[in-house]
Design a protein around this motif. Structure first.
Motif, PDB file in Angstrom:
ATOM      1  N   LEU A   1       0.836  -1.205   0.000  1.00  0.00           N
ATOM      2  CA  LEU A   1       0.000   0.000   0.000  1.00  0.00           C
ATOM      3  C   LEU A   1       0.870   1.253   0.000  1.00  0.00           C
ATOM      4  CD1 LEU A   1      -2.763   1.367   0.160  1.00  0.00           C
ATOM      5  CD2 LEU A   1      -2.676   1.107   2.652  1.00  0.00           C
ATOM      6  N   MET A   2       1.891   1.259   0.846  1.00  0.00           N
ATOM      7  CA  MET A   2       2.772   2.423   0.920  1.00  0.00           C
ATOM      8  C   MET A   2       3.629   2.574  -0.341  1.00  0.00           C
ATOM      9  SD  MET A   2       2.266   4.269   3.567  1.00  0.00           S
ATOM     10  CE  MET A   2       0.532   3.964   3.248  1.00  0.00           C
ATOM     11  N   ALA A   3       3.811   1.478  -1.056  1.00  0.00           N
ATOM     12  CA  ALA A   3       4.550   1.559  -2.326  1.00  0.00           C
ATOM     13  C   ALA A   3       3.661   2.099  -3.444  1.00  0.00           C
ATOM     14  CB  ALA A   3       5.089   0.182  -2.707  1.00  0.00           C
ATOM     15  N   LEU A   4       2.348   1.896  -3.299  1.00  0.00           N
ATOM     16  CA  LEU A   4       1.414   2.333  -4.342  1.00  0.00           C
ATOM     17  C   LEU A   4       0.989   3.794  -4.185  1.00  0.00           C
ATOM     18  CD1 LEU A   4      -0.868  -0.835  -4.470  1.00  0.00           C
ATOM     19  CD2 LEU A   4       0.503   0.027  -6.373  1.00  0.00           C
ATOM     20  N   VAL A   5       0.857   4.243  -2.946  1.00  0.00           N
ATOM     21  CA  VAL A   5       0.315   5.590  -2.704  1.00  0.00           C
ATOM     22  C   VAL A   5       1.095   6.691  -3.440  1.00  0.00           C
ATOM     23  CG1 VAL A   5      -0.038   7.348  -0.916  1.00  0.00           C
ATOM     24  CG2 VAL A   5      -0.876   5.016  -0.560  1.00  0.00           C
ATOM     25  N   PRO A   6       2.440   6.673  -3.437  1.00  0.00           N
ATOM     26  CA  PRO A   6       3.146   7.741  -4.166  1.00  0.00           C
ATOM     27  C   PRO A   6       2.845   7.759  -5.664  1.00  0.00           C
ATOM     28  CG  PRO A   6       4.651   6.577  -2.689  1.00  0.00           C
ATOM     29  CD  PRO A   6       3.383   5.787  -2.726  1.00  0.00           C
ATOM     30  N   LEU A   7       2.445   6.605  -6.207  1.00  0.00           N
ATOM     31  CA  LEU A   7       2.141   6.539  -7.643  1.00  0.00           C
ATOM     32  C   LEU A   7       0.848   7.279  -7.980  1.00  0.00           C
ATOM     33  CD1 LEU A   7       3.050   2.796  -8.332  1.00  0.00           C
ATOM     34  CD2 LEU A   7       4.412   4.814  -8.898  1.00  0.00           C
ATOM     35  N   VAL A   8       0.007   7.482  -6.974  1.00  0.00           N
ATOM     36  CA  VAL A   8      -1.211   8.271  -7.185  1.00  0.00           C
ATOM     37  C   VAL A   8      -0.832   9.729  -7.426  1.00  0.00           C
ATOM     38  CG1 VAL A   8      -3.350   9.101  -6.122  1.00  0.00           C
ATOM     39  CG2 VAL A   8      -2.618   6.726  -5.760  1.00  0.00           C
ATOM     40  N   ASP A   9       0.115  10.189  -6.640  1.00  0.00           N
ATOM     41  CA  ASP A   9       0.505  11.603  -6.685  1.00  0.00           C
ATOM     42  C   ASP A   9       1.493  11.908  -7.807  1.00  0.00           C
ATOM     43  OD1 ASP A   9       0.667  14.296  -5.637  1.00  0.00           O
ATOM     44  OD2 ASP A   9       2.660  13.743  -4.890  1.00  0.00           O
TER      45      ASP A   9
ATOM     46  N   MET B   1      -7.058  15.196 -17.340  1.00  0.00           N
ATOM     47  CA  MET B   1      -7.515  14.655 -16.057  1.00  0.00           C
ATOM     48  C   MET B   1      -8.092  13.244 -16.185  1.00  0.00           C
ATOM     49  SD  MET B   1      -6.561  17.014 -14.147  1.00  0.00           S
ATOM     50  CE  MET B   1      -7.191  16.423 -12.584  1.00  0.00           C
ATOM     51  N   ARG B   2      -8.206  12.772 -17.412  1.00  0.00           N
ATOM     52  CA  ARG B   2      -8.742  11.421 -17.615  1.00  0.00           C
ATOM     53  C   ARG B   2      -7.739  10.384 -17.107  1.00  0.00           C
ATOM     54  NH1 ARG B   2     -12.479   9.094 -21.267  1.00  0.00           N
ATOM     55  NH2 ARG B   2     -12.749  11.095 -22.330  1.00  0.00           N
ATOM     56  N   LEU B   3      -8.242   9.392 -16.384  1.00  0.00           N
ATOM     57  CA  LEU B   3      -7.363   8.347 -15.856  1.00  0.00           C
ATOM     58  C   LEU B   3      -6.873   7.432 -16.976  1.00  0.00           C
ATOM     59  CD1 LEU B   3      -9.192   7.122 -12.605  1.00  0.00           C
ATOM     60  CD2 LEU B   3      -7.240   8.656 -12.759  1.00  0.00           C
ATOM     61  N   THR B   4      -5.630   7.030 -16.875  1.00  0.00           N
ATOM     62  CA  THR B   4      -5.104   6.002 -17.778  1.00  0.00           C
ATOM     63  C   THR B   4      -5.369   4.634 -17.139  1.00  0.00           C
ATOM     64  OG1 THR B   4      -2.944   5.912 -16.716  1.00  0.00           O
ATOM     65  CG2 THR B   4      -3.227   7.557 -18.467  1.00  0.00           C
ATOM     66  N   PRO B   5      -5.230   3.547 -17.905  1.00  0.00           N
ATOM     67  CA  PRO B   5      -5.364   2.218 -17.284  1.00  0.00           C
ATOM     68  C   PRO B   5      -4.417   2.022 -16.101  1.00  0.00           C
ATOM     69  CG  PRO B   5      -5.438   2.016 -19.669  1.00  0.00           C
ATOM     70  CD  PRO B   5      -5.108   3.453 -19.379  1.00  0.00           C
ATOM     71  N   ALA B   6      -3.217   2.585 -16.188  1.00  0.00           N
ATOM     72  CA  ALA B   6      -2.264   2.445 -15.075  1.00  0.00           C
ATOM     73  C   ALA B   6      -2.778   3.157 -13.823  1.00  0.00           C
ATOM     74  CB  ALA B   6      -0.896   3.000 -15.476  1.00  0.00           C
ATOM     75  N   ASP B   7      -3.333   4.358 -14.004  1.00  0.00           N
ATOM     76  CA  ASP B   7      -3.929   5.070 -12.862  1.00  0.00           C
ATOM     77  C   ASP B   7      -5.031   4.223 -12.231  1.00  0.00           C
ATOM     78  OD1 ASP B   7      -2.506   7.592 -13.071  1.00  0.00           O
ATOM     79  OD2 ASP B   7      -3.698   7.997 -14.859  1.00  0.00           O
ATOM     80  N   ALA B   8      -5.841   3.628 -13.092  1.00  0.00           N
ATOM     81  CA  ALA B   8      -6.950   2.805 -12.593  1.00  0.00           C
ATOM     82  C   ALA B   8      -6.431   1.609 -11.801  1.00  0.00           C
ATOM     83  CB  ALA B   8      -7.811   2.333 -13.766  1.00  0.00           C
ATOM     84  N   GLN B   9      -5.354   0.997 -12.286  1.00  0.00           N
ATOM     85  CA  GLN B   9      -4.789  -0.153 -11.564  1.00  0.00           C
ATOM     86  C   GLN B   9      -4.347   0.256 -10.160  1.00  0.00           C
ATOM     87  OE1 GLN B   9      -5.541  -2.789 -12.850  1.00  0.00           O
ATOM     88  NE2 GLN B   9      -4.459  -3.425 -14.687  1.00  0.00           N
ATOM     89  N   VAL B  10      -3.718   1.415 -10.062  1.00  0.00           N
ATOM     90  CA  VAL B  10      -3.266   1.888  -8.748  1.00  0.00           C
ATOM     91  C   VAL B  10      -4.462   2.106  -7.826  1.00  0.00           C
ATOM     92  CG1 VAL B  10      -2.121   3.755  -7.495  1.00  0.00           C
ATOM     93  CG2 VAL B  10      -1.175   2.961  -9.656  1.00  0.00           C
ATOM     94  N   TRP B  11      -5.463   2.820  -8.317  1.00  0.00           N
ATOM     95  CA  TRP B  11      -6.629   3.117  -7.486  1.00  0.00           C
ATOM     96  C   TRP B  11      -7.364   1.843  -7.074  1.00  0.00           C
ATOM     97  CZ3 TRP B  11      -7.508   7.250  -4.818  1.00  0.00           C
ATOM     98  CH2 TRP B  11      -7.010   8.487  -5.240  1.00  0.00           C
TER      99      TRP B  11
END
Length: 276
Positions: free
Chosen positions: A216-224, A253-263
């Motif tokens: 989880l802590m490895a993924l959170v920075p990828l959101v930002d 502002m549209r999410l990419t598939p990678a953004d969606a995977q993180v979320w």
């Protein structure tokens, strides 16, 4: 059409085996790489066309998911420990196709695991040891996405003269960075699928994700700060479907598939009671 038929895929998968590090690049290893490449392309075709996913089913039936994980780890170690000593030789003495295949093998295996692990019974078919290693591998790739990937995704612009003067070793290194970035993106999808399949994963694997690796802590920075978004020549570009695409201002502002995977992965890790 079919790249490989179901019977051909079964024959290939039945013969998949774990190779030691010293076998990397040998004729049998190269033959297996060719099989994995074909199986990967066919598996993606099956998934995209919503047709019979016989590649994934055969990997499960013949108990080869753990073999793929072993091959993934073996080539990662080879690239980390052996490749630096061979880079000059591969760049200057070996034909570009062969050297490229050696680099690309990790991406090929990762892509095949990615398309297979979308299904929970494929995850269930992996041994617990293989799953633990896969979680660790994914975690290493998340660390990469949070660090080196930002540099790999933003190589300095080169003039035509600089491209022409580029040494074979520099070109080889550029290709390696490009492939590493693609592997990191595949790892992100694999990690998200593992969080989806928490109910079929052994407790030790869940514990590894939550405690030892703290994904989880490895993924959170990828959101930002996602490495799959960059600015080039005043334009915003996003890495979608394995290539960089310029994004119009209205679409930024549209999410990419990678953004969606993180979320989705973050949501699973936070909301699913199994991770509590």
């Amino acid at each position: 059409g079919l790249l490989v038929s179901a019977p051909e895929a079964e024959r290939m998968i039945e013969r998949l085996k774990e190779y030691p590090l010293e076998a990397v690049g040998s004729a049998p290893w190269m033959e297996q790489h060719d099989w994995v490449e074909k199986l990967n392309l066919q598996a993606h075709h099956n998934a995209q066309t919503h047709s019979d996913e016989f590649v994934m089913e055969s990997l499960v039936s013949f108990d080869k998911m753990s073999v793929l994980v072993h091959e993934l780890l073996a080539i990662e170690v080879w690239k980390g420990k052996v490749l630096p000593h061979l880079m000059k030789h591969l760049a200057n003495k070996v034909d570009s196709v062969t050297s490229y295949l050696l680099l690309y093998h990790e991406a090929t295996v990762a892509n095949l695991l990615e398309v297979s692990l979308f299904h929970s019974h494929a995850a269930e078919a992996c041994s617990e040891d293989a799953m633990l290693e896969l979680v660790d591998w994914c975690h290493r790739k998340m660390i990469y996405l949070n660090n080196e990937a930002h540099y790999d995704a933003n190589p300095p612009d080169k003039t035509k003269e600089e491209w022409l003067k580029q040494s074979s070793e520099d070109a080889f290194e550029d290709k390696q960075k490009e492939i590493n970035f693609g592997v990191g993106m595949a790892a992100l999808s694999i990690l998200r699928y593992l969080t989806d399949h928490v109910k079929v994963l052994p407790l030790g694997v869940v514990g590894r994700m939550v405690n030892s690796c703290d994904v989880l802590m490895a993924l959170v920075p990828l959101v930002d700060k996602p490495p799959w978004v960059r600015r080039r020549k005043g334009e915003t570009q996003k890495f979608v479907q394995n290539k960089w695409t310029t994004v119009e201002r209205a679409e930024r502002m549209r999410l990419t598939p990678a953004d969606a995977q993180v979320w989705l992965a973050v949501n699973n890790l936070v909301v699913d009671a199994a991770f509590a």
